[in-house]
Scaffold this motif. Sequence first.
Motif, PDB file in Angstrom:
ATOM      1  N   HIS A 155       0.822  -1.209   0.000  1.00  0.00           N
ATOM      2  CA  HIS A 155       0.000   0.000   0.000  1.00  0.00           C
ATOM      3  C   HIS A 155       0.859   1.263   0.000  1.00  0.00           C
ATOM      4  CE1 HIS A 155      -3.167  -2.735   0.995  1.00  0.00           C
ATOM      5  NE2 HIS A 155      -3.921  -1.918   1.674  1.00  0.00           N
ATOM      6  N   CYS A 156       0.405   2.265  -0.729  1.00  0.00           N
ATOM      7  CA  CYS A 156       1.011   3.591  -0.638  1.00  0.00           C
ATOM      8  C   CYS A 156       0.503   4.253   0.645  1.00  0.00           C
ATOM      9  CB  CYS A 156       0.641   4.427  -1.868  1.00  0.00           C
ATOM     10  SG  CYS A 156      -1.096   4.919  -1.927  1.00  0.00           S
ATOM     11  N   ALA A 157       0.999   5.425   0.953  1.00  0.00           N
ATOM     12  CA  ALA A 157       0.593   6.120   2.176  1.00  0.00           C
ATOM     13  C   ALA A 157      -0.913   6.397   2.194  1.00  0.00           C
ATOM     14  CB  ALA A 157       1.376   7.424   2.317  1.00  0.00           C
ATOM     15  N   THR A 198       7.269  -1.807  -1.193  1.00  0.00           N
ATOM     16  CA  THR A 198       7.629  -0.466  -1.643  1.00  0.00           C
ATOM     17  C   THR A 198       9.126  -0.402  -1.919  1.00  0.00           C
ATOM     18  OG1 THR A 198       5.809   0.523  -0.420  1.00  0.00           O
ATOM     19  CG2 THR A 198       7.665   1.977  -0.954  1.00  0.00           C
ATOM     20  N   THR A 199       9.922  -1.009  -1.059  1.00  0.00           N
ATOM     21  CA  THR A 199      11.377  -1.008  -1.242  1.00  0.00           C
ATOM     22  C   THR A 199      11.757  -1.678  -2.563  1.00  0.00           C
ATOM     23  OG1 THR A 199      11.714  -1.037   1.150  1.00  0.00           O
ATOM     24  CG2 THR A 199      13.569  -1.750  -0.213  1.00  0.00           C
ATOM     25  N   GLN A 200      11.128  -2.808  -2.865  1.00  0.00           N
ATOM     26  CA  GLN A 200      11.412  -3.478  -4.145  1.00  0.00           C
ATOM     27  C   GLN A 200      11.055  -2.570  -5.318  1.00  0.00           C
ATOM     28  OE1 GLN A 200       9.034  -6.947  -2.976  1.00  0.00           O
ATOM     29  NE2 GLN A 200      10.721  -8.238  -3.729  1.00  0.00           N
ATOM     30  N   LEU A 201       9.844  -2.006  -5.290  1.00  0.00           N
ATOM     31  CA  LEU A 201       9.398  -1.158  -6.392  1.00  0.00           C
ATOM     32  C   LEU A 201      10.324   0.041  -6.567  1.00  0.00           C
ATOM     33  CD1 LEU A 201       7.397  -0.473  -8.625  1.00  0.00           C
ATOM     34  CD2 LEU A 201       5.946   0.607  -6.886  1.00  0.00           C
ATOM     35  N   LEU A 202      10.707   0.680  -5.473  1.00  0.00           N
ATOM     36  CA  LEU A 202      11.614   1.825  -5.571  1.00  0.00           C
ATOM     37  C   LEU A 202      12.953   1.424  -6.178  1.00  0.00           C
ATOM     38  CD1 LEU A 202      10.923   3.635  -2.202  1.00  0.00           C
ATOM     39  CD2 LEU A 202      10.270   4.388  -4.502  1.00  0.00           C
ATOM     40  N   GLY A 203      13.445   0.243  -5.816  1.00  0.00           N
ATOM     41  CA  GLY A 203      14.700  -0.245  -6.392  1.00  0.00           C
ATOM     42  C   GLY A 203      14.591  -0.463  -7.892  1.00  0.00           C
ATOM     43  N   GLU A 231      14.412   2.963  -9.637  1.00  0.00           N
ATOM     44  CA  GLU A 231      15.744   3.587  -9.670  1.00  0.00           C
ATOM     45  C   GLU A 231      16.621   2.929 -10.729  1.00  0.00           C
ATOM     46  OE1 GLU A 231      19.592   4.324  -6.768  1.00  0.00           O
ATOM     47  OE2 GLU A 231      17.645   3.872  -5.861  1.00  0.00           O
ATOM     48  N   GLU A 232      16.593   1.610 -10.777  1.00  0.00           N
ATOM     49  CA  GLU A 232      17.369   0.862 -11.771  1.00  0.00           C
ATOM     50  C   GLU A 232      17.000   1.275 -13.198  1.00  0.00           C
ATOM     51  OE1 GLU A 232      17.386  -3.740 -13.355  1.00  0.00           O
ATOM     52  OE2 GLU A 232      17.068  -3.398 -11.224  1.00  0.00           O
ATOM     53  N   TRP A 233      15.723   1.546 -13.426  1.00  0.00           N
ATOM     54  CA  TRP A 233      15.242   1.895 -14.764  1.00  0.00           C
ATOM     55  C   TRP A 233      15.265   3.386 -15.045  1.00  0.00           C
ATOM     56  CZ3 TRP A 233      10.406  -1.307 -13.285  1.00  0.00           C
ATOM     57  CH2 TRP A 233      10.723  -2.669 -13.299  1.00  0.00           C
ATOM     58  N   GLY A 234      15.695   4.190 -14.079  1.00  0.00           N
ATOM     59  CA  GLY A 234      15.753   5.631 -14.266  1.00  0.00           C
ATOM     60  C   GLY A 234      14.396   6.312 -14.241  1.00  0.00           C
ATOM     61  N   VAL A 235      13.436   5.726 -13.519  1.00  0.00           N
ATOM     62  CA  VAL A 235      12.086   6.266 -13.417  1.00  0.00           C
ATOM     63  C   VAL A 235      11.964   6.998 -12.074  1.00  0.00           C
ATOM     64  CG1 VAL A 235       9.621   5.714 -13.315  1.00  0.00           C
ATOM     65  CG2 VAL A 235      11.148   4.396 -14.824  1.00  0.00           C
ATOM     66  N   ALA A 236      11.500   8.233 -12.135  1.00  0.00           N
ATOM     67  CA  ALA A 236      11.329   9.023 -10.914  1.00  0.00           C
ATOM     68  C   ALA A 236      10.180   8.465 -10.079  1.00  0.00           C
ATOM     69  CB  ALA A 236      11.053  10.474 -11.267  1.00  0.00           C
ATOM     70  N   GLY A 258       6.855   8.595  -7.564  1.00  0.00           N
ATOM     71  CA  GLY A 258       5.627   9.392  -7.644  1.00  0.00           C
ATOM     72  C   GLY A 258       5.651  10.608  -6.738  1.00  0.00           C
ATOM     73  N   PRO A 259       4.534  11.346  -6.692  1.00  0.00           N
ATOM     74  CA  PRO A 259       4.481  12.610  -5.965  1.00  0.00           C
ATOM     75  C   PRO A 259       4.284  12.484  -4.450  1.00  0.00           C
ATOM     76  CG  PRO A 259       2.379  12.175  -7.008  1.00  0.00           C
ATOM     77  CD  PRO A 259       3.318  11.076  -7.448  1.00  0.00           C
ATOM     78  N   VAL A 260       4.081  11.263  -3.948  1.00  0.00           N
ATOM     79  CA  VAL A 260       3.866  11.051  -2.525  1.00  0.00           C
ATOM     80  C   VAL A 260       5.043  10.274  -1.957  1.00  0.00           C
ATOM     81  CG1 VAL A 260       2.357   9.930  -0.824  1.00  0.00           C
ATOM     82  CG2 VAL A 260       1.359  11.099  -2.792  1.00  0.00           C
ATOM     83  N   ARG A 261       5.497  10.663  -0.785  1.00  0.00           N
ATOM     84  CA  ARG A 261       6.630   9.969  -0.162  1.00  0.00           C
ATOM     85  C   ARG A 261       6.329   8.473  -0.062  1.00  0.00           C
ATOM     86  NH1 ARG A 261      10.422  12.029   4.307  1.00  0.00           N
ATOM     87  NH2 ARG A 261       9.678  13.895   3.299  1.00  0.00           N
ATOM     88  N   PRO A 262       7.224   7.638  -0.537  1.00  0.00           N
ATOM     89  CA  PRO A 262       7.016   6.186  -0.516  1.00  0.00           C
ATOM     90  C   PRO A 262       7.313   5.596   0.869  1.00  0.00           C
ATOM     91  CG  PRO A 262       9.084   6.691  -1.612  1.00  0.00           C
ATOM     92  CD  PRO A 262       8.443   8.012  -1.245  1.00  0.00           C
ATOM     93  N   LEU A 263       6.282   5.488   1.673  1.00  0.00           N
ATOM     94  CA  LEU A 263       6.421   4.988   3.033  1.00  0.00           C
ATOM     95  C   LEU A 263       5.928   3.545   3.128  1.00  0.00           C
ATOM     96  CD1 LEU A 263       4.932   8.081   4.878  1.00  0.00           C
ATOM     97  CD2 LEU A 263       7.360   7.525   4.557  1.00  0.00           C
TER      98      LEU A 263
END
Length: 164
Positions: free
Chosen positions: A89-91, A111-116, A119-124, A126-131
Amino acid sequence: MTPVTPPTPDDLVHLRRCVELAREALDDGDEPFGSVLVDADGVVRFEDRNRVQGGDATRHPEFEIARWAATHLTPEERRGAVVYTSGEHCAMCSAAHAWVGLGPIVYAASTTQLLGWLEEWGVAPGPVRPLAIGEVAPGVVVRGPAYELEVEVRALHARLHGVA
């Protein structure tokens, strides 16, 4: 913050359905997320997939589950229900889940996996802090990620971002 534990073998059945729903969302031009609400007796009560492509960024399946549960389930039924989802879930969705008083959350990818991956693909991000869920809703029991589904979930997000 509540500790996170791995999904059980029984959880994987519902998580696989979530990944199917995520694939349906992606095939329909949406972001690949899917979720299922299962009551205390193991009956699927509601399921949905992401529907943000129309411009309403709140149309996450986890948020729709919270809305549906608030209308259709008693507080006791909500406490006994489990939400299964393809991605943690997002925040916004974590908060909705906690406010409605739903039971545990079980997710396939964190969330940690998705953020990784992003980052690997150079995709910024989203607009909400990934908690993590526990940072937003510390009283919610959480199980995940399901490493058995990581390759499949990653492939869906890779396809979304044109790196597949």
